[in-house]
Design a protein around this motif. Sequence first.
Motif, PDB file in Angstrom:
ATOM      1  N   LEU A 164       0.841  -1.189   0.000  1.00 44.51           N
ATOM      2  CA  LEU A 164       0.000   0.000   0.000  1.00 44.51           C
ATOM      3  C   LEU A 164       0.877   1.239   0.000  1.00 44.51           C
ATOM      4  O   LEU A 164       1.826   1.333   0.789  1.00 44.51           O
ATOM      5  CB  LEU A 164      -0.898   0.001   1.239  1.00 44.51           C
ATOM      6  CG  LEU A 164      -1.779  -1.233   1.435  1.00 44.51           C
ATOM      7  CD1 LEU A 164      -2.464  -1.188   2.800  1.00 44.51           C
ATOM      8  CD2 LEU A 164      -2.815  -1.340   0.331  1.00 44.51           C
ATOM      9  N   VAL A 165       0.551   2.186  -0.858  1.00 43.81           N
ATOM     10  CA  VAL A 165       1.321   3.424  -0.952  1.00 43.81           C
ATOM     11  C   VAL A 165       0.360   4.604  -0.919  1.00 43.81           C
ATOM     12  O   VAL A 165      -0.478   4.769  -1.815  1.00 43.81           O
ATOM     13  CB  VAL A 165       2.155   3.473  -2.246  1.00 43.81           C
ATOM     14  CG1 VAL A 165       2.927   4.780  -2.310  1.00 43.81           C
ATOM     15  CG2 VAL A 165       3.112   2.291  -2.313  1.00 43.81           C
ATOM     16  N   GLU A 166       0.504   5.421   0.123  1.00 45.65           N
ATOM     17  CA  GLU A 166      -0.346   6.599   0.272  1.00 45.65           C
ATOM     18  C   GLU A 166       0.279   7.818  -0.408  1.00 45.65           C
ATOM     19  O   GLU A 166       1.500   7.914  -0.532  1.00 45.65           O
ATOM     20  CB  GLU A 166      -0.562   6.938   1.748  1.00 45.65           C
ATOM     21  CG  GLU A 166      -1.195   5.849   2.582  1.00 45.65           C
ATOM     22  CD  GLU A 166      -0.168   5.005   3.298  1.00 45.65           C
ATOM     23  OE1 GLU A 166      -0.520   4.405   4.333  1.00 45.65           O
ATOM     24  OE2 GLU A 166       0.998   4.952   2.831  1.00 45.65           O
ATOM     25  N   SER A 167      -0.583   8.742  -0.797  1.00 46.33           N
ATOM     26  CA  SER A 167      -0.133  10.021  -1.353  1.00 46.33           C
ATOM     27  C   SER A 167      -1.213  11.062  -1.107  1.00 46.33           C
ATOM     28  O   SER A 167      -2.348  10.721  -0.743  1.00 46.33           O
ATOM     29  CB  SER A 167       0.153   9.894  -2.850  1.00 46.33           C
ATOM     30  OG  SER A 167      -1.013   9.517  -3.552  1.00 46.33           O
ATOM     31  N   GLY A 168      -0.851  12.320  -1.299  1.00 42.39           N
ATOM     32  CA  GLY A 168      -1.831  13.396  -1.206  1.00 42.39           C
ATOM     33  C   GLY A 168      -1.766  14.221   0.052  1.00 42.39           C
ATOM     34  O   GLY A 168      -2.509  15.199   0.193  1.00 42.39           O
ATOM     35  N   GLY A 169      -0.905  13.844   0.989  1.00 44.37           N
ATOM     36  CA  GLY A 169      -0.798  14.632   2.205  1.00 44.37           C
ATOM     37  C   GLY A 169      -0.134  15.972   1.934  1.00 44.37           C
ATOM     38  O   GLY A 169       0.371  16.244   0.845  1.00 44.37           O
ATOM     39  N   GLY A 170      -0.142  16.843   2.945  1.00 45.23           N
ATOM     40  CA  GLY A 170       0.487  18.140   2.800  1.00 45.23           C
ATOM     41  C   GLY A 170       0.052  19.105   3.873  1.00 45.23           C
ATOM     42  O   GLY A 170      -0.543  18.703   4.882  1.00 45.23           O
TER      43      GLY A 170
ATOM     44  N   SER B 110      -4.883   9.476  -1.312  1.00 46.37           N
ATOM     45  CA  SER B 110      -5.035   8.278  -2.125  1.00 46.37           C
ATOM     46  C   SER B 110      -4.179   7.166  -1.541  1.00 46.37           C
ATOM     47  O   SER B 110      -3.128   7.425  -0.946  1.00 46.37           O
ATOM     48  CB  SER B 110      -4.594   8.533  -3.574  1.00 46.37           C
ATOM     49  OG  SER B 110      -5.372   9.548  -4.168  1.00 46.37           O
ATOM     50  N   CYS B 111      -4.612   5.945  -1.742  1.00 42.07           N
ATOM     51  CA  CYS B 111      -3.851   4.778  -1.305  1.00 42.07           C
ATOM     52  C   CYS B 111      -3.921   3.759  -2.445  1.00 42.07           C
ATOM     53  O   CYS B 111      -5.000   3.208  -2.716  1.00 42.07           O
ATOM     54  CB  CYS B 111      -4.423   4.213  -0.025  1.00 42.07           C
ATOM     55  SG  CYS B 111      -3.673   2.658   0.498  1.00 42.07           S
ATOM     56  N   ALA B 112      -2.793   3.550  -3.093  1.00 40.71           N
ATOM     57  CA  ALA B 112      -2.721   2.599  -4.205  1.00 40.71           C
ATOM     58  C   ALA B 112      -2.249   1.250  -3.691  1.00 40.71           C
ATOM     59  O   ALA B 112      -1.268   1.168  -2.942  1.00 40.71           O
ATOM     60  CB  ALA B 112      -1.770   3.122  -5.263  1.00 40.71           C
TER      61      ALA B 112
ATOM     62  N   GLN C  30       2.879   3.136   4.576  1.00 38.18           N
ATOM     63  CA  GLN C  30       3.873   3.874   5.357  1.00 38.18           C
ATOM     64  C   GLN C  30       3.305   5.154   5.954  1.00 38.18           C
ATOM     65  O   GLN C  30       3.868   5.696   6.901  1.00 38.18           O
ATOM     66  CB  GLN C  30       5.065   4.212   4.468  1.00 38.18           C
ATOM     67  CG  GLN C  30       5.861   2.989   4.032  1.00 38.18           C
ATOM     68  CD  GLN C  30       6.432   2.252   5.222  1.00 38.18           C
ATOM     69  OE1 GLN C  30       7.078   2.829   6.096  1.00 38.18           O
ATOM     70  NE2 GLN C  30       6.197   0.955   5.277  1.00 38.18           N
ATOM     71  N   GLY C  31       2.224   5.639   5.400  1.00 43.14           N
ATOM     72  CA  GLY C  31       1.597   6.841   5.933  1.00 43.14           C
ATOM     73  C   GLY C  31       1.977   8.096   5.175  1.00 43.14           C
ATOM     74  O   GLY C  31       3.014   8.167   4.509  1.00 43.14           O
ATOM     75  N   THR C  32       1.106   9.092   5.265  1.00 37.84           N
ATOM     76  CA  THR C  32       1.355  10.395   4.661  1.00 37.84           C
ATOM     77  C   THR C  32       0.976  11.480   5.659  1.00 37.84           C
ATOM     78  O   THR C  32      -0.049  11.375   6.341  1.00 37.84           O
ATOM     79  CB  THR C  32       0.569  10.551   3.335  1.00 37.84           C
ATOM     80  OG1 THR C  32       0.917  11.780   2.702  1.00 37.84           O
ATOM     81  CG2 THR C  32      -0.936  10.506   3.548  1.00 37.84           C
ATOM     82  N   GLN C  33       1.801  12.504   5.754  1.00 37.27           N
ATOM     83  CA  GLN C  33       1.603  13.545   6.759  1.00 37.27           C
ATOM     84  C   GLN C  33       0.566  14.557   6.291  1.00 37.27           C
ATOM     85  O   GLN C  33       0.634  15.064   5.164  1.00 37.27           O
ATOM     86  CB  GLN C  33       2.918  14.267   7.038  1.00 37.27           C
ATOM     87  CG  GLN C  33       2.810  15.429   8.002  1.00 37.27           C
ATOM     88  CD  GLN C  33       2.535  15.003   9.429  1.00 37.27           C
ATOM     89  OE1 GLN C  33       3.165  14.081   9.938  1.00 37.27           O
ATOM     90  NE2 GLN C  33       1.576  15.665  10.079  1.00 37.27           N
TER      91      GLN C  33
END
Length: 124
Positions: free
Chosen positions: A4-10, A21-23, A116-119
Amino acid sequence: QVQLVESGGGLVQAGGSLRLSCAASGRTFSSYAMGWFRTAPGKEREFVAAIRGSGSNTYYGDSVKGRFTISRDNAKNTVYLQMNSLKPEDTAVYTCAARRHSYFAVAQTQYDYWGQGTQVTVSS
Protein backbone atom coordinates in the motif's frame (compact mmCIF):
# COMPACT_ATOMS: atom_id res chain seq x y z
CA GLN A 1 1.01 -9.96 -0.09
CA VAL A 2 -0.46 -6.50 -0.59
CA GLN A 3 1.63 -3.34 -0.77
CA LEU A 4 0.00 0.00 0.00
CA VAL A 5 1.32 3.42 -0.95
CA GLU A 6 -0.35 6.60 0.27
CA SER A 7 -0.13 10.02 -1.35
CA GLY A 8 -1.83 13.40 -1.21
CA GLY A 9 -0.80 14.63 2.21
CA GLY A 10 0.49 18.14 2.80
CA LEU A 11 -0.01 21.44 4.56
CA VAL A 12 -3.42 23.11 4.43
CA GLN A 13 -5.13 25.92 6.29
CA ALA A 14 -8.01 25.27 8.62
CA GLY A 15 -11.25 24.98 6.68
CA GLY A 16 -9.48 23.65 3.63
CA SER A 17 -9.60 20.29 1.90
CA LEU A 18 -7.27 17.48 0.90
CA ARG A 19 -7.75 14.18 -0.86
CA LEU A 20 -5.59 11.27 0.12
CA SER A 21 -5.03 8.28 -2.13
CA CYS A 22 -3.85 4.78 -1.31
CA ALA A 23 -2.72 2.60 -4.20
CA ALA A 24 -2.64 -1.15 -3.65
CA SER A 25 -0.78 -3.90 -5.44
CA GLY A 26 -2.39 -7.21 -6.29
CA ARG A 27 -5.22 -8.52 -8.44
CA THR A 28 -7.91 -9.13 -5.82
CA PHE A 29 -8.31 -5.62 -4.45
CA SER A 30 -12.10 -5.84 -4.34
CA SER A 31 -11.91 -8.72 -1.87
CA TYR A 32 -10.20 -6.51 0.73
CA ALA A 33 -11.92 -4.11 3.04
CA MET A 34 -9.89 -0.91 3.37
CA GLY A 35 -9.45 1.48 6.25
CA TRP A 36 -7.83 4.78 7.06
CA PHE A 37 -6.23 5.43 10.43
CA ARG A 38 -4.32 8.40 11.79
CA THR A 39 -1.67 9.01 14.41
CA ALA A 40 -1.40 12.48 15.89
CA PRO A 41 1.72 13.60 17.77
CA GLY A 42 1.78 12.05 21.22
CA LYS A 43 -1.43 10.10 20.67
CA GLU A 44 -2.47 6.55 19.90
CA ARG A 45 -3.43 5.53 16.39
CA GLU A 46 -7.10 6.35 15.76
CA PHE A 47 -9.66 4.85 13.39
CA VAL A 48 -10.82 7.32 10.74
CA ALA A 49 -12.90 5.49 8.14
CA ALA A 50 -13.42 2.15 6.45
CA ILE A 51 -15.08 0.79 3.34
CA ARG A 52 -16.30 -2.60 2.28
CA GLY A 53 -14.59 -4.46 -0.56
CA SER A 54 -17.45 -3.73 -2.93
CA GLY A 55 -17.63 -0.11 -1.82
CA SER A 56 -21.27 -0.50 -0.85
CA ASN A 57 -20.81 0.28 2.85
CA THR A 58 -18.72 2.81 4.73
CA TYR A 59 -18.13 3.66 8.36
CA TYR A 60 -16.57 6.70 10.05
CA GLY A 61 -15.05 7.67 13.33
CA ASP A 62 -17.07 10.21 15.29
CA SER A 63 -14.43 12.92 14.99
CA VAL A 64 -14.58 12.97 11.17
CA LYS A 65 -18.18 12.06 10.48
CA GLY A 66 -19.79 14.55 8.11
CA ARG A 67 -16.44 16.02 7.02
CA PHE A 68 -14.51 13.09 5.55
CA THR A 69 -15.59 10.68 2.80
CA ILE A 70 -13.98 7.35 2.01
CA SER A 71 -14.37 5.84 -1.46
CA ARG A 72 -12.65 3.33 -3.69
CA ASP A 73 -12.08 2.58 -7.35
CA ASN A 74 -11.55 -1.16 -7.66
CA ALA A 75 -10.57 -0.85 -11.32
CA LYS A 76 -7.64 1.32 -10.22
CA ASN A 77 -6.85 -0.59 -7.00
CA THR A 78 -7.13 2.68 -5.11
CA VAL A 79 -8.94 3.93 -2.04
CA TYR A 80 -9.46 7.62 -1.34
CA LEU A 81 -10.11 9.81 1.66
CA GLN A 82 -11.67 13.17 0.85
CA MET A 83 -11.15 15.49 3.81
CA ASN A 84 -13.17 18.70 4.00
CA SER A 85 -13.50 21.40 6.66
CA LEU A 86 -10.15 20.43 8.07
CA LYS A 87 -9.26 21.44 11.61
CA PRO A 88 -5.88 21.76 13.32
CA GLU A 89 -6.76 18.69 15.38
CA ASP A 90 -6.84 16.67 12.15
CA THR A 91 -3.06 17.04 11.96
CA ALA A 92 -1.60 13.53 11.90
CA VAL A 93 0.09 10.86 9.85
CA TYR A 94 -2.65 9.15 7.86
CA THR A 95 -2.18 5.47 7.05
CA CYS A 96 -4.27 3.14 4.95
CA ALA A 97 -4.73 -0.51 5.76
CA ALA A 98 -6.14 -3.57 4.02
CA ARG A 99 -8.09 -6.40 5.59
CA ARG A 100 -8.25 -9.94 4.15
CA HIS A 101 -12.00 -9.86 4.37
CA SER A 102 -14.57 -8.04 2.29
CA TYR A 103 -16.34 -6.51 5.28
CA PHE A 104 -14.69 -3.64 7.13
CA ALA A 105 -13.58 -3.47 10.74
CA VAL A 106 -12.76 -0.68 13.18
CA ALA A 107 -10.05 -2.38 15.22
CA GLN A 108 -6.49 -2.03 13.97
CA THR A 109 -5.81 -5.66 14.83
CA GLN A 110 -8.31 -6.73 12.17
CA TYR A 111 -6.16 -5.30 9.35
CA ASP A 112 -3.40 -7.32 7.72
CA TYR A 113 -1.44 -4.86 5.59
CA TRP A 114 -0.37 -1.28 6.24
CA GLY A 115 1.10 1.55 4.24
CA GLN A 116 3.87 3.87 5.36
CA GLY A 117 1.60 6.84 5.93
CA THR A 118 1.35 10.40 4.66
CA GLN A 119 1.60 13.54 6.76
CA VAL A 120 -1.33 15.94 6.94
CA THR A 121 -0.76 19.25 8.69
CA VAL A 122 -3.59 21.72 9.24
CA SER A 123 -2.57 25.23 10.26
CA SER A 124 -4.81 27.53 12.25
